[in-house]
Design an enzyme around this catalytic site. Structure first.
Site, PDB file in Angstrom:
ATOM      1  N   GLU A 261      25.927  64.668 -65.872  1.00 53.94           N
ATOM      2  CA  GLU A 261      24.713  65.124 -66.536  1.00 53.94           C
ATOM      3  C   GLU A 261      24.624  65.115 -67.968  1.00 53.94           C
ATOM      4  OE1 GLU A 261      21.500  67.000 -66.615  1.00 53.94           O
ATOM      5  OE2 GLU A 261      22.584  67.004 -64.641  1.00 53.94           O
ATOM      6  N   THR A 305      16.769  64.748 -63.353  1.00 51.47           N
ATOM      7  CA  THR A 305      18.047  64.616 -61.990  1.00 51.47           C
ATOM      8  C   THR A 305      17.449  64.044 -60.956  1.00 51.47           C
ATOM      9  OG1 THR A 305      19.258  66.072 -63.167  1.00 51.47           O
ATOM     10  CG2 THR A 305      19.856  65.548 -61.103  1.00 51.47           C
ATOM     11  N   HIS A 421      24.699  70.177 -69.502  1.00 45.70           N
ATOM     12  CA  HIS A 421      23.066  70.106 -69.437  1.00 45.70           C
ATOM     13  C   HIS A 421      22.594  71.138 -70.618  1.00 45.70           C
ATOM     14  CE1 HIS A 421      19.323  71.253 -67.676  1.00 45.70           C
ATOM     15  NE2 HIS A 421      19.613  70.587 -66.352  1.00 45.70           N
ATOM     16  N   ASP A 480      22.678  60.484 -65.752  1.00 49.98           N
ATOM     17  CA  ASP A 480      21.324  60.616 -65.151  1.00 49.98           C
ATOM     18  C   ASP A 480      20.269  60.462 -65.814  1.00 49.98           C
ATOM     19  OD1 ASP A 480      21.968  63.095 -66.358  1.00 49.98           O
ATOM     20  OD2 ASP A 480      21.055  64.214 -64.415  1.00 49.98           O
ATOM     21  N   HIS A 481      20.270  61.163 -67.119  1.00 48.62           N
ATOM     22  CA  HIS A 481      19.075  60.889 -67.983  1.00 48.62           C
ATOM     23  C   HIS A 481      19.517  61.524 -69.371  1.00 48.62           C
ATOM     24  CE1 HIS A 481      18.909  65.333 -67.820  1.00 48.62           C
ATOM     25  NE2 HIS A 481      18.962  65.418 -66.463  1.00 48.62           N
TER      26      HIS A 481
END
Length: 695
Positions: A261, A305, A421, A480-481
């Site tokens: 994440e 996500t 996150h 993911d980002h």
């Protein structure tokens, strides 16, 4: 007493009195349903207030329709509105009890699946108390029918009706404003149906989902098979040839997808105050059997996500706005990686320590062909086990073992972590590295949650080695980002020890790790430019799965013939030659280029890169919004039958036991029924506290 009863009858028999009675009961049963029938995750005073408020605008507007009419018609219209509300709450109660989600018009329209899923089990999931939702309407109908309540037959004063409608709109505007303040981009990104109901109400959700369904239906209706022919023509012209050195090299192996994440590439080998932030992931990245791509970019849009998962599993881009998983995941036809692997004999599973409805995973995964989805309902939860978006990684990964060891091999397992996150908060007991000192509160906690993720990653790798899965698996780890957005340029500059960051620097910071490990692979750092859109074709070629007639907008990262232009969702692109960020063009050293000084050849390259980017994004949008894959099926691929998948805990465990019995290839079966859970070691302080309590 008889005088009081007589006066009460007069009050509720008046047009205004009856309206306020029906309205109050409308509000009350809706609010009680929120509290007792659904799990909406109310976390603060604002959300609790909005839960009280959001039935008010819809009640004023809908029940208020009766005020526009006179006589008995006014009363019966209000009763019918209340009856419809009861029926809507009742239907959602049953559906939510089975699927932990709300009943959207897209679900209703696309199924048969509702009746298929609920039909056989409705007697098991219905509770006698559910019928209390109709009690108020039933009693009021009796009171009106037996003339205990006698309708006011005078002419209606429609100005009151208009005032009620205007008040409803004003209150809804206030409701929406407060909701956006507490959860920005609530409607544009649509994280979860639970969020819309929590903030704006079950009635707004009905209208919103009906509007979405109408828009999608109109676009879908206008699509034709010739549209998919154009997409296939583009894909075939741009399809790269597999690298014979790698094609099929990992055939038949288990596949792990470790979703890291918000993990950016700059964290690899990054030191804070002289300490490695991610030592375990660094070792994995540099392992002699890990192929690591250092020019791999996240390509997400608003779906974050969900966009990353969409590209990873389908090789299609996310949407220009919102999330394709929430908007189209329930109804569209897909040819996704889990379905391909399922049809190659793999067991396929996704594991996530959050509610299944977030990003509409509980429906989208069925469309993608996942056999199993182990969401938070499969995991033991306590108050200190979770952080913002689900179970903390160490606890989640440890508990995941009991499902991993039961999956028939070979399997494909996606494991989604969440602790790293935004807003990067971590309790003191789990902090093992100091915060950075950029002065930006949003940024400074990032290294702490990244370190926590790294420790969880290391514990999981140790388990894989001890259990034997490490040697018989392809282990893919990817970010993911971005974790730190471009809105923090000063803090980013401090982290990277720069005076400032340019637009090109910010584009390069969109790099995320992509690592593929297997004991069969000769590892190393690969400088190929690529992105999340390329993962699916890369894995299919590595696993030796026929991939010459599929519709995928990415290309195998290991191919020597691939185009290295990486498209971003906003139409920008980067490449080893030239990159366009906004209106500016840069060379591969990060220097801004005056386009007037480009050679004829460079101008042609730039033009082709932009055209390719625009075409790929446009075609992807048409494929998704028009549901174009329904018109085309690759050879040796069977369309996914969503009705065969059920993710409720009891159904999932039953299916897992059946599969184990039939195949006898799971890790636990290979160990003659002995579990591997005792092989998992973690230093999670929450679990140490639990062990002390048990003693």
């Amino acid at each position: 007493m008889s005088s009081f009863v007589k006066k009460l009858r007069q009050v509720v028999s008046s047009r205004a009195g009856f309206f306020w009675l029906v309205f109050f009961l409308f509000w009350l049963k809706t609010y009680l349903a929120y509290q007792n029938n659904f799990t909406l995750g109310v976390n603060n005073g604002v959300q609790q207030f909005l839960l009280l408020l959001n039935p008010v605008p819809s009640g004023l507007l809908l029940v208020g329709l009766g005020l526009y009419f006179g006589g008995r018609k006014s009363y019966w219209i209000e009763l019918v509105v209340s009856l419809i509300q009861s029926a809507w709450l009742f239907a959602n109660t049953l559906y939510y009890r089975e699927f932990s989600d709300f009943l959207s018009f897209g679900i209703i329209k696309s199924s048969s699946s509702v009746s298929n899923n609920l039909g056989l089990s409705i007697l098991e999931i219905i509770h006698p108390t559910d019928f209390l939702l109709f009690l108020d309407v039933f009693v009021l109908i009796l009171l009106v029918s037996f003339k205990v309540i006698q309708p006011d037959m005078s002419k209606p004063k429609r100005r009151y009706a208009v005032v009620g409608s205007v008040m409803a709109l004003i209150l809804f505007g206030l409701n929406l404003s407060m909701a956006e303040g507490d959860r920005s981009q609530l409607l544009t990104r649509t994280f979860d149906n639970n969020y819309i109901v929590k903030y704006l109400g079950v009635d707004f959700f009905a209208g919103y989902s009906a509007y979405q369904t109408h828009q999608q239906t109109a676009t879908r209706k206008n699509a034709t098979s010739s549209d998919i022919d154009r997409a296939l023509d583009f894909v075939n012209k741009n399809r790269s040839q597999p690298n014979i050195s790698y094609y099929g090299k990992e055939k038949g192996k288990n596949v792990f997808i470790l979703h890291l994440e918000s993990f950016q590439q700059f964290l690899i080998d990054y030191k804070s105050d002289g300490q490695e932030v991610t030592p375990n992931i660094n070792r994995f990245y540099h392992d002699q059997h890990t192929l690591a791509f250092d020019n791999f970019f996240n390509q997400v849009g608003q779906g974050k996500t969900s966009d990353a998962e969409t590209m990873l599993e389908t090789s299609l881009y996310g949407l220009p706005s919102g999330s394709s998983m929430t908007a189209y995941g329930s109804s569209n036809t897909y040819q996704a990686l889990p379905a391909f692997l399922d049809q190659q004999g793999y067991a396929t599973a996704s594991m996530h320590g959050d509610v299944g409805s977030f990003w509409n995973r509980d429906n989208t995964y069925k469309s993608w062909g996942y056999q199993y989805f182990f969401d938070s309902s499969y995991y033991k939860e306590k108050a200190n086990y979770s952080v913002g978006y689900g179970l903390k990684d160490k606890i989640f990964l440890k508990q995941s073992v009991k499902y991993l060891e039961q999956l028939p091999q070979p399997f494909y397992a996606k494991v989604i972590t969440v602790t790293n996150h935004y807003p990067y908060d971590l309790d003191k007991d789990n902090q093992s590295i100091p915060k950075t000192k950029t002065g930006d509160k949003t940024v400074d906690g990032y290294v702490q949650t990244a370190r926590y993720l790294d420790e969880a990653f290391g514990e999981f790798m140790n388990y894989l080695k001890k259990s034997g899965l490490y040697d018989n698996s392809v282990i893919v780890a990817y970010g993911d980002h971005y974790g730190i957005s471009n809105n923090h340029p000063k803090a980013l500059a401090k982290l990277l020890d720069k005076k400032s960051v340019t637009s090109y620097d910010l584009a390069m910071l969109q790099k995320v790790p992509f690592m593929v490990h297997s004991n069969n692979l000769a590892g190393g750092i690969d400088h190929t430019y690529g992105g999340e859109i390329d993962v699916m074709p890369t894995l299919m070629d590595l696993l030796g799965i026929k991939n010459d007639d599929t519709i995928q907008l990415g290309n195998d990262l290991l191919s020597t013939t691939r185009n290295q232009t990486v498209a971003f969702r906003n139409g920008d692109f980067v490449s080893p030659d030239l990159s366009k960020i906004g209106s500016k063009v840069y060379d591969n050293q990060g220097n801004r280029v005056n386009t007037k000084n480009l050679t004829v050849e460079q101008k042609q390259i730039l033009k082709e890169q932009q055209e390719r980017t625009d075409k790929a994004l446009s075609l992807s949008d048409k494929i998704v919004t028009g549901d174009l894959l329904r018109f085309y099926t690759p050879q040796n691929f069977k369309k996914v039958d969503k009705s065969q998948y059920k993710y409720k805990y009891s159904d999932g465990i039953k299916a897992l036991k059946k599969a184990r019995k039939e195949k006898k290839t799971s890790l636990i079966d290979q160990r003659d029924g002995k579990s591997t859970q005792d092989l998992y070691e973690t230093n999670a302080p929450e679990l140490k506290e639990d062990n002390k309590d048990d003693e």
